[in-house]
Write an enzyme that holds these catalytic residues in place. Structure first.
Site, short mmCIF file in Angstrom:
data_model
loop_
_atom_site.label_atom_id
_atom_site.label_comp_id
_atom_site.label_asym_id
_atom_site.label_seq_id
_atom_site.Cartn_x
_atom_site.Cartn_y
_atom_site.Cartn_z
N ARG A 1 0.85 -1.19 0.00
CA ARG A 1 0.00 0.00 0.00
C ARG A 1 0.88 1.24 0.00
NH1 ARG A 1 -4.32 -1.85 4.72
NH2 ARG A 1 -5.19 -3.64 3.61
N ASP B 1 2.27 4.99 -0.24
CA ASP B 1 1.72 6.24 0.28
C ASP B 1 1.54 7.27 -0.83
OD1 ASP B 1 1.65 5.34 2.90
OD2 ASP B 1 3.67 6.08 3.36
N ARG C 1 11.47 5.45 3.75
CA ARG C 1 11.68 6.90 3.74
C ARG C 1 12.38 7.37 5.01
NH1 ARG C 1 5.99 9.30 2.92
NH2 ARG C 1 7.13 11.23 3.39
#
Length: 257
Positions: free
Chosen positions: A51, A53, A203
């Site tokens: 999923r 972002d 990230r």
């Protein structure tokens, strides 16, 4: 119902992420489900391996869909791509799979790429597709910092507070760092490989490693942040536009042959 695996590429810039949102914001999942509804009227729900972002891209996302008709895979991919226009989403491969195949739960590996471009002049041709910084990084320092993250660890420090995973303990199998020329500067490509990742883990790690490459942190600081098991110990979180889901591994490649 016949089940199909789809390999999907997309520019995440216009989307709120992969997952369909209750508020009606544009998502990649919604774009694909609406394209499927143009082929077979009715409600469709597809499941993806990851999923991603808002703003995150993909070159190798995988999803599965159950359809009423036993489509020829090539014709299905062609029809979906026609109905996906003009959204920046494309089905690059399609395969008929067994009912036991699940894009998310059958996956044994996920691969991500993060692109950093260091140059003074603004990036124009790949705006929104890379993270631009103004000064070059030390690739050897990046590699030294990355080595502290490989292996089995509690990644609480590099986990979003919104993460819903049951455990912060993950095994990070590999991080590679590549430096290459870029017009007017340099590009750094960081590749990550693991069975699964926590929310915002890549990230968060990239933001910390950028600090190491810039000389603001040492490799020892990365170890200290990891061992702190505290989100507050994490470096800055890198922006989404440099991140790509590049591949998903399965015990048997559904697209082979």
């Amino acid at each position: 119902m016949p089940r199909f695996a789809l390999k999907i590429e997309y520019d995440g810039g216009p989307f709120c992420g992969w997952q369909r949102q209750a508020g009606g914001q544009a998502s990649v999942q919604q774009a694909l489900e609406e394209a499927l509804a143009r082929l077979e009227p009715g409600e469709h729900r597809i499941q993806a391996a990851g999923r991603t972002d808002a703003g995150v891209h993909a070159t190798g996302q995988v999803a599965h869909a159950d359809l009423a008709k036993d489509w020829d895979p090539f014709r299905l991919s062609e029809a979906l791509n026609w109905h996906l226009k003009p959204a920046p989403v494309a089905v690059t491969a399609c395969a008929r799979v067994d009912d036991s195949f699940q894009a998310r739960f059958s996956a044994v590996e996920r691969r991500y790429l993060f692109r950093i471009v260091a140059r003074r002049a603004p990036v124009t041709q790949e705006r929104g597709l890379v993270w631009q910084i103004s000064r070059p990084l030390d690739p050897e320092a990046l590699r030294a910092g990355a080595a502290r993250l490989v292996g089995l660890h509690d990644f609480t420090t590099f986990r979003s507070v919104l993460c819903q995973a049951k455990s912060p303990v993950k095994t990070l199998d590999e991080i590679t760092v590549e430096e290459m020329p870029y017009p007017g500067g340099a590009e750094y490509r960081l590749r990550f490989r693991a069975r699964s990742f926590l929310h915002n883990q890549v990230r968060s790690m990239v933001g910390t490693l950028e600090r190491v490459g810039a000389g603001a942190w040492s490799a020892e600081d990365v170890t200290a942040a990891l061992n702190a098991r505290d989100r507050a110990a994490c470096g800055p979180v890198a922006p989404p536009q440099g991140l790509y889901l590049t591949g998903v591994g399965y015990p048997v490649d559904p697209f082979a042959g």
